[in-house]
Design a protein around this motif. Structure first.
Motif, mmCIF file in Angstrom:
data_model
loop_
_atom_site.group_PDB
_atom_site.id
_atom_site.type_symbol
_atom_site.label_atom_id
_atom_site.label_comp_id
_atom_site.label_asym_id
_atom_site.label_seq_id
_atom_site.Cartn_x
_atom_site.Cartn_y
_atom_site.Cartn_z
ATOM 1 N N PRO A 118 -9.973 -9.928 0.122
ATOM 2 C CA PRO A 118 -9.649 -9.691 1.534
ATOM 3 C C PRO A 118 -10.693 -10.291 2.473
ATOM 4 O O PRO A 118 -11.890 -10.265 2.190
ATOM 5 N N ALA A 119 -10.211 -10.839 3.603
ATOM 6 C CA ALA A 119 -11.042 -11.522 4.604
ATOM 7 C C ALA A 119 -11.743 -12.744 4.029
ATOM 8 O O ALA A 119 -12.663 -13.279 4.632
ATOM 9 N N TYR B 141 -8.372 -12.739 13.443
ATOM 10 C CA TYR B 141 -7.039 -13.052 12.936
ATOM 11 C C TYR B 141 -6.357 -11.789 12.390
ATOM 12 O O TYR B 141 -5.161 -11.565 12.628
ATOM 13 N N MET B 142 -7.110 -11.000 11.652
ATOM 14 C CA MET B 142 -6.545 -9.780 11.071
ATOM 15 C C MET B 142 -6.160 -8.775 12.156
ATOM 16 O O MET B 142 -5.107 -8.141 12.085
ATOM 17 N N LEU C 142 -5.045 -12.828 4.609
ATOM 18 C CA LEU C 142 -6.411 -12.326 4.574
ATOM 19 C C LEU C 142 -6.516 -10.948 3.927
ATOM 20 O O LEU C 142 -7.609 -10.456 3.684
ATOM 21 N N ILE C 143 -5.347 -10.337 3.668
ATOM 22 C CA ILE C 143 -5.327 -9.047 2.963
ATOM 23 C C ILE C 143 -4.838 -9.242 1.535
ATOM 24 O O ILE C 143 -5.514 -8.879 0.576
ATOM 25 N N ASN D 190 -12.093 -14.856 10.961
ATOM 26 C CA ASN D 190 -11.186 -14.118 10.072
ATOM 27 C C ASN D 190 -10.853 -12.717 10.576
ATOM 28 O O ASN D 190 -9.682 -12.299 10.543
ATOM 29 N N ALA E 106 -2.833 -12.974 8.866
ATOM 30 C CA ALA E 106 -3.414 -11.661 8.603
ATOM 31 C C ALA E 106 -3.019 -11.169 7.209
ATOM 32 O O ALA E 106 -3.847 -10.598 6.481
#
Length: 316
Positions: A253-254, A292-293, A81-82, A289, A78
């Protein structure tokens, strides 16, 4: 992060060329619930196997509760992804704190993970070469980048593990150019990190980790194949290779932009229209994705709550 945003926007614009938004929406409307759910399941299974692989890599170093590894993998993913590439440091710090071993040793085990990831890329790149005589230049380039990454990674690990001129030069450079306290800390952390490479000394563990690496990435390739209902397995492998290599760069992000361009280029091997690949990339982002976040944020909040309660109990 700023560089990742710029790269992500550039990749997104490239993937949006000649896109008919109405046609993309029509493709998204045709998605059936069962394949979408299976994409989510494949993504969750990937994280489960990834956690299992990490436990095998860490086994010669220390025993860590599997649930702690599983939650740390989600939190790290996560975070990636940020803020790109932040998750490896974060999950290493979390496990290092819980297992009371140096975070640098845990971070070294993440480096071992990356070596095996790129080894799988090389194996599947070989499959593409065998099954497709005329690979696009960008897929071939991605495969050769993976080969370079594996060779460079192995050379770096060997240089650290085996006493050599390179290792001595690094030590002298650290002593010469860094303040004494910082120099001592860096050398201490590098020494501790060597423990994280212990798995590479066991042939049986290397085979086991490689098998798990193949298994975990097969889940993602399956998810990609499900997202693009008209894709072949070969095309799904091409998309995955482009994603893995693309994500070595900073990303937004993502992973927006990088994912879309990988799908657009990878599926263009056999699909002429661009609407289906772009729609497939949207499905992947929403079903892999984004979960996951969400799950990573849940684990992080639960961990933070547990720590606050523990601190409160200790203070009382």
């Amino acid at each position: 992060t700023l560089l990742g945003l710029c790269i992500g926007v550039a990749f997104l614009l490239l993937s949006l060329r000649n896109i008919d938004v109405h046609a993309v929406l029509e493709n998204l409307y045709t998605i059936k619930p069962f394949p979408a759910v299976m994409v989510v399941v494949a993504g969750l299974l990937f994280m489960l196997i990834k956690s299992l692989r990490w436990s095998v890599i860490l086994n010669p170093v220390t025993h860590v509760d599997f649930s702690a590894l599983h939650s740390a993998v989600y939190i790290g993913t996560a975070a990636n992804l940020i803020i790109v590439h932040s998750g490896e440091v974060l999950r290493s710090a979390l496990i290092g704190r819980n297992s009371r071993i140096a975070a640098s040793a845990v971070l070294a085990s993440v480096g071992v993970e990356r070596i095996f990831d790129f080894m799988v890329v090389i194996v599947l790149f070989g499959v593409l070469l065998i099954t497709n005589e005329k690979l696009p230049d960008y897929v071939a380039a991605a495969g050769f980048v993976a080969i370079f990454m594996v060779v460079a990674g192995l050379i770096a690990i060997v240089s650290l593990l085996v006493p050599s001129k390179t290792r001595r030069s690094i030590r002298l450079m650290v002593i010469r150019y860094f303040p004494e306290k910082l120099s001592v800390m860096i050398r201490s952390q590098l020494k501790r990190s060597l423990v994280g490479f212990s798995t590479l000394g066991s042939p049986s563990l290397v085979i086991k980790v490689f098998f798990l690496s193949i298994l975990q990435w097969s889940c993602i390739i399956f998810a990609i194949w499900l997202c693009a209902y008209s894709a072949t397995v070969t095309m799904a492998i091409a998309v995955w290779i482009l994603m893995v290599i693309g994500l070595t760069l900073p990303s937004s992000p993502a992973q927006l932009g990088t994912t879309q361009l990988a799908f657009t280029l990878g599926l263009s091997i056999a699909i002429n229209e661009v609407q289906i690949p772009f729609a497939a990339s949207v499905v992947y982002t929403c079903c892999v994705n984004i979960p996951y976040m969400i799950i990573g944020a849940f684990y992080w909040l639960r961990l933070s709550k547990f720590r606050r309660e523990t601190q409160k109990t200790e203070s009382n």
